[in-house]
Write a protein that holds these residues in place. Structure first.
Motif, mmCIF file in Angstrom:
data_model
loop_
_atom_site.group_PDB
_atom_site.id
_atom_site.type_symbol
_atom_site.label_atom_id
_atom_site.label_comp_id
_atom_site.label_asym_id
_atom_site.label_seq_id
_atom_site.Cartn_x
_atom_site.Cartn_y
_atom_site.Cartn_z
ATOM 1 N N ALA A 46 53.090 85.588 64.687
ATOM 2 C CA ALA A 46 51.528 85.893 64.508
ATOM 3 C C ALA A 46 50.921 84.666 63.795
ATOM 4 O O ALA A 46 49.847 84.333 63.871
ATOM 5 N N ARG A 47 51.355 84.119 62.819
ATOM 6 C CA ARG A 47 50.993 83.090 61.977
ATOM 7 C C ARG A 47 50.665 82.056 62.731
ATOM 8 O O ARG A 47 49.670 81.248 62.885
ATOM 9 N N SER A 48 51.938 81.432 63.545
ATOM 10 C CA SER A 48 51.861 80.458 64.477
ATOM 11 C C SER A 48 50.387 80.565 65.652
ATOM 12 O O SER A 48 49.755 79.530 65.792
ATOM 13 N N PHE A 49 50.613 81.739 66.054
ATOM 14 C CA PHE A 49 49.533 81.987 67.089
ATOM 15 C C PHE A 49 48.026 82.090 66.400
ATOM 16 O O PHE A 49 46.888 81.424 66.814
ATOM 17 N N TRP A 50 47.682 82.485 65.132
ATOM 18 C CA TRP A 50 46.430 82.504 64.565
ATOM 19 C C TRP A 50 46.174 80.943 64.181
ATOM 20 O O TRP A 50 45.099 80.681 64.246
ATOM 21 N N ASN A 51 47.099 80.283 63.652
ATOM 22 C CA ASN A 51 46.830 78.857 63.416
ATOM 23 C C ASN A 51 46.640 77.783 64.333
ATOM 24 O O ASN A 51 46.006 76.906 64.436
ATOM 25 N N GLY A 52 47.219 78.299 65.785
ATOM 26 C CA GLY A 52 46.946 77.279 66.908
ATOM 27 C C GLY A 52 46.101 77.996 67.888
ATOM 28 O O GLY A 52 44.927 77.714 67.746
ATOM 29 N N ALA A 53 46.346 78.788 68.916
ATOM 30 C CA ALA A 53 45.782 79.327 70.091
ATOM 31 C C ALA A 53 44.478 80.134 69.731
ATOM 32 O O ALA A 53 43.481 79.845 70.234
ATOM 33 N N PHE A 54 44.542 80.832 68.740
ATOM 34 C CA PHE A 54 43.608 81.688 68.249
ATOM 35 C C PHE A 54 42.574 81.296 67.496
ATOM 36 O O PHE A 54 41.361 81.551 67.532
ATOM 37 N N SER A 55 42.794 79.879 66.496
ATOM 38 C CA SER A 55 41.747 79.244 65.967
ATOM 39 C C SER A 55 41.021 78.700 66.795
ATOM 40 O O SER A 55 39.815 78.442 66.897
ATOM 41 N N LYS A 56 41.674 77.809 68.202
ATOM 42 C CA LYS A 56 40.675 77.305 69.254
ATOM 43 C C LYS A 56 39.853 78.410 69.515
ATOM 44 O O LYS A 56 38.784 77.990 70.031
ATOM 45 N N ALA A 57 40.399 79.684 70.136
ATOM 46 C CA ALA A 57 39.522 80.619 70.602
ATOM 47 C C ALA A 57 38.200 81.026 69.870
ATOM 48 O O ALA A 57 37.013 81.181 70.313
ATOM 49 N N ILE A 58 38.630 81.118 68.414
ATOM 50 C CA ILE A 58 37.514 81.463 67.606
ATOM 51 C C ILE A 58 36.466 80.395 67.736
ATOM 52 O O ILE A 58 34.990 80.686 68.075
ATOM 53 N N ASP A 59 36.574 79.207 67.811
ATOM 54 C CA ASP A 59 35.772 77.959 67.728
ATOM 55 C C ASP A 59 35.041 78.084 69.014
ATOM 56 O O ASP A 59 33.804 77.669 69.234
ATOM 57 N N SER A 60 35.358 78.607 70.194
ATOM 58 C CA SER A 60 34.754 78.747 71.455
ATOM 59 C C SER A 60 34.289 80.153 71.824
ATOM 60 O O SER A 60 33.956 80.447 72.972
ATOM 61 N N ALA A 61 34.200 80.849 71.036
ATOM 62 C CA ALA A 61 33.899 82.279 71.021
ATOM 63 C C ALA A 61 32.311 82.450 71.794
ATOM 64 O O ALA A 61 31.452 81.742 71.322
ATOM 65 N N THR A 62 32.037 83.396 72.580
ATOM 66 C CA THR A 62 30.633 83.366 73.322
ATOM 67 C C THR A 62 29.878 84.095 72.192
ATOM 68 O O THR A 62 30.062 84.994 71.457
ATOM 69 N N THR A 63 28.397 83.482 72.223
ATOM 70 C CA THR A 63 27.528 84.324 71.530
ATOM 71 C C THR A 63 27.141 85.572 72.004
ATOM 72 O O THR A 63 27.135 85.838 73.189
ATOM 73 N N ILE A 64 26.867 86.671 70.897
ATOM 74 C CA ILE A 64 26.342 87.886 71.502
ATOM 75 C C ILE A 64 25.093 87.756 72.309
ATOM 76 O O ILE A 64 25.035 88.600 73.177
ATOM 77 N N GLU A 65 24.155 86.822 72.090
ATOM 78 C CA GLU A 65 22.950 86.744 72.973
ATOM 79 C C GLU A 65 23.456 86.393 74.311
ATOM 80 O O GLU A 65 22.728 86.912 75.265
ATOM 81 N N VAL A 66 24.241 85.622 74.698
ATOM 82 C CA VAL A 66 24.801 85.024 76.030
ATOM 83 C C VAL A 66 25.532 86.166 76.547
ATOM 84 O O VAL A 66 25.229 86.558 77.822
ATOM 85 N N PHE A 67 26.335 86.973 75.898
ATOM 86 C CA PHE A 67 27.064 88.162 76.413
ATOM 87 C C PHE A 67 26.041 89.186 76.767
ATOM 88 O O PHE A 67 26.290 89.673 77.971
ATOM 89 N N GLU A 68 24.907 89.592 75.944
ATOM 90 C CA GLU A 68 24.172 90.646 76.186
ATOM 91 C C GLU A 68 23.211 90.597 77.384
ATOM 92 O O GLU A 68 23.086 91.176 78.481
ATOM 93 N N LYS A 69 22.980 89.097 77.516
ATOM 94 C CA LYS A 69 22.126 88.531 78.571
ATOM 95 C C LYS A 69 22.751 88.991 80.169
ATOM 96 O O LYS A 69 22.092 89.386 80.912
ATOM 97 N N GLU A 70 24.135 88.412 79.983
ATOM 98 C CA GLU A 70 24.919 88.646 81.218
ATOM 99 C C GLU A 70 25.033 90.055 81.465
ATOM 100 O O GLU A 70 25.327 90.594 82.695
#
Length: 208
Positions: A46-70
């Motif tokens: 879990a720690r490895s995933f959090w520090n690696g892949a999940f951290s990158k996913a957080i940085d590229s998260a979609t904004t709520i405005e874009v999500f709502e629009k679509e």
């Protein structure tokens, strides 16, 4: 002891040895992945995933405005399929979304955020205890089939929730007050095509 009996005994012993060896080699050759494949335990995974892949996913998260629009223009099914992930055949999916807004209310267990440019007046973020699988499932990078048993799979989710509580929630909980401007990335659960009311924050930035 007659020869026929001895022959039967020998055959039984040989057959037993063959069965034993086949089971033994099958265990050696069995595919391993997930926690066991990484020679670690659920907490370390879990720690490895959090520090690696999940951290990158957080940085590229979609904004709520874009999500709502679509969501409103293209429909729930298309938008959910594009941005969210689910495990197997399920009517529950999880998505990482980014919110920018002002704290309307804060209690021991939640923050209510008024989000600018959103079709929803406010969103509620869980600042208490969380028992869901949003962190594990939102990226689609962790699969049930990656683990030899469901216990490890579920324990990874538990360990990720502990990390969120310690590293995200408790780290800023006493620093936030009503009127603060925040940027929050959260795991949003989608159930039967609808966003659930309470969101788990996985990154909170105070912009004061």
């Amino acid at each position: 002891m007659n020869k026929k009996l001895v022959k039967y005994i020998v055959l039984i012993v040989v057959a037993g040895l063959l069965v034993y060896n086949s089971v033994y080699f099958k265990k050696l050759d069995a595919p391993t992945s997930g926690v066991e494949n990484n020679n670690t335990d659920p907490a370390a995974f879990a720690r490895s995933f959090w520090n690696g892949a999940f951290s990158k996913a957080i940085d590229s998260a979609t904004t709520i405005e874009v999500f709502e629009k679509e969501f409103f223009e293209k429909g729930a099914a298309i938008t959910i399929s594009k941005y969210s992930h689910s495990q197997g055949v399920s009517n529950i999916a999880d998505v990482l979304l980014k919110f920018s807004g002002r704290v309307k209310e804060i209690t021991e267990d939640k923050i209510v955020l008024t989000v600018a440019n959103s079709r929803t007046n406010s969103y509620v973020f869980n600042m208490g205890n969380y028992f869901g699988n949003g962190v594990r499932d939102a990226t689609g990078l962790i699969k049930m089939g990656d683990f030899i048993n469901t216990m490890d799979y579920n324990m990874v989710s538990t360990e990720l929730n502990k990390i969120v509580k310690k590293d995200v929630v408790l780290a800023v909980k006493n620093k936030i007050k009503a009127g603060d401007d925040l940027i929050v990335v959260g795991c949003v659960e989608i159930k039967e095509g609808k966003l659930e009311d309470e969101i788990l924050p996985v990154k909170i930035t105070i912009n004061n």
